[in-house]
Enzyme design. Structure first.
Site, PDB file in Angstrom:
ATOM      1  N   GLU A   1      26.016  15.110   2.983  1.00 40.31           N
ATOM      2  CA  GLU A   1      26.026  14.702   1.773  1.00 40.31           C
ATOM      3  C   GLU A   1      26.997  15.321   1.060  1.00 40.31           C
ATOM      4  O   GLU A   1      27.008  16.792   0.948  1.00 40.31           O
ATOM      5  CB  GLU A   1      24.807  14.474   0.987  1.00 40.31           C
ATOM      6  CG  GLU A   1      23.708  13.532   1.562  1.00 40.31           C
ATOM      7  CD  GLU A   1      22.466  13.480   0.899  1.00 40.31           C
ATOM      8  OE1 GLU A   1      22.446  14.298  -0.328  1.00 40.31           O
ATOM      9  OE2 GLU A   1      21.625  12.824   1.181  1.00 40.31           O
TER      10      GLU A   1
ATOM     11  N   HIS B   1      22.064   8.975  -3.102  1.00 43.74           N
ATOM     12  CA  HIS B   1      21.055  10.014  -3.237  1.00 43.74           C
ATOM     13  C   HIS B   1      20.457   9.998  -4.550  1.00 43.74           C
ATOM     14  O   HIS B   1      20.254  11.078  -5.331  1.00 43.74           O
ATOM     15  CB  HIS B   1      21.225  11.448  -2.807  1.00 43.74           C
ATOM     16  CG  HIS B   1      20.112  12.260  -2.314  1.00 43.74           C
ATOM     17  ND1 HIS B   1      20.147  13.282  -1.493  1.00 43.74           N
ATOM     18  CD2 HIS B   1      18.788  12.088  -2.987  1.00 43.74           C
ATOM     19  CE1 HIS B   1      18.918  13.785  -1.214  1.00 43.74           C
ATOM     20  NE2 HIS B   1      17.976  13.123  -2.050  1.00 43.74           N
TER      21      HIS B   1
END
Length: 342
Positions: free
Chosen positions: A289, A308
């Site tokens: 990420e 997220h």
């Protein structure tokens, strides 16, 4: 009793005080600071995600230590609470306003007779809401219909073989039956699908009491039209959904992941969708990420991606400090708080 509220970009100390400030009537005094307060969301995410595996010892806690003089209680969100920090202060309580305590040296706390509190379930409603939203939007193809309409295409399909099913006629597999998994089950119950649950740590009868039917993982994967993940990332669960698991899934089925990206073998997922072994996925979390530019996930039809944000609601931000407030109130009353880690 003096309390240091150590917030961060994700949970600023002003919001901690909003939830905990009522304890001033009980004689608590508060000081505030924010760890990594000037960091960008990306910088903060990278540091705190690394801390989940590295622990707090590798991080600079000097700024926190400088504010601990005379403090009895330290309340943090994701700021590091290392052995060095604990041993430099005279704390009675460390409270992590989140479910996990990877940022707190629990052994050091035990060695120094420091009580550690945490806030399990603080974002369970937010994540459960989001997981069900992703599941339903993927099932009914809402993001794809929106994208086509935004591109000027007014597409309506009338062939039943090309249309999605009603939720009622589907089977949904829930992997993990903690706070969030149970919340997903309760929310989906109103749609009346068949619900299967895999969780080797929960008794079958406890699962049935909530409504779903317990199943082993192979059965759940083979019978579910959608599989949604709600387990913690650990050595045992890392990569738990890989090539073998995708091969067992329904070709028309899809995967929903709002838990941790490391639960899924991303390369195996890309191959499974590309080769039509499964219909697609709805993902809020990823092995890396942010997702690297040009990643093949961006080019897959049938895949919905979000950055997220499943647990990102105002109530979730305030939920952790509110839980900690109730724990500290019990502590003031010489009662054992409900959420003591050590």
């Amino acid at each position: 009793m003096k309390v240091l509220l150590c917030g961060d970009p994700q949970q600023p100390s002003e919001y901690m005080h909003e939830a905990l400030g009522s304890l001033e009537a009980r004689g608590m005094t508060f000081e505030r600071m924010d760890w990594m307060g000037d960091a960008s969301p990306a910088e903060f995410r990278n540091v705190t995600m690394d801390m989940e595996s590295r622990g707090p010892a590798d991080y600079d806690t000097d700024a926190i230590a400088a504010n601990l003089d005379g403090a009895d209680v330290l309340v943090v969100h994701k700021a590091p609470v290392s052995r060095e920090l604990i041993e430099s202060a005279d704390l009675s309580v460390v409270a992590a306003a989140r479910g996990g305590t990877e940022n707190v040296d629990l052994d050091a706390a035990a060695d120094n007779d420091v009580t550690v509190l945490h806030a399990p379930g603080r974002n369970r409603d937010a994540v459960a809401d989001y997981a069900v939203s992703m599941l339903l939007s993927r099932l009914r193809e809402i993001p794809f219909n929106h994208a086509e309409l935004s591109d000027g295409e007014w597409n309506q399909v009338f062939d039943p073989d090309l249309l999605p099913p009603d939720v009622r006629t589907t089977t949904v597999g829930i992997v993990g039956f903690g706070h969030i998994g149970r919340g997903v089950a309760r929310r989906l119950a109103g749609f009346d699908p068949e619900l299967l649950v895999y969780d080797p740590f929960v008794d079958d009868e406890e699962i049935r009491e909530v409504g779903p039917e317990p199943a082993d993982l192979d059965t759940l994967l083979g019978e579910s039209d959608a599989v949604t993940l709600h387990v913690r990332l650990s050595e045992d669960t890392e990569g738990m959904i890989g090539r073998e698991e995708f091969a067992q899934m329904n070709e028309a089925g899809y995967l929903v992941n709002t838990a941790r990206g490391g639960l899924v073998d991303t390369d195996a997922l890309v191959d499974a969708v590309s080769e039509d072994d499964i219909a697609g996925a709805a993902l809020d979390v990823f092995e890396e990420e942010p997702i690297p530019e040009g990643h093949p996930l961006f080019d897959l039809d049938g895949v919905v991606l979000t950055p997220h944000v499943a647990g990102s609601t105002r109530d979730a931000v305030l939920g952790g400090p509110r839980i900690i407030a109730s724990q500290l109130e019990a502590y003031l009353d010489d009662e054992t708080p409900a959420h003591v880690v050590r």
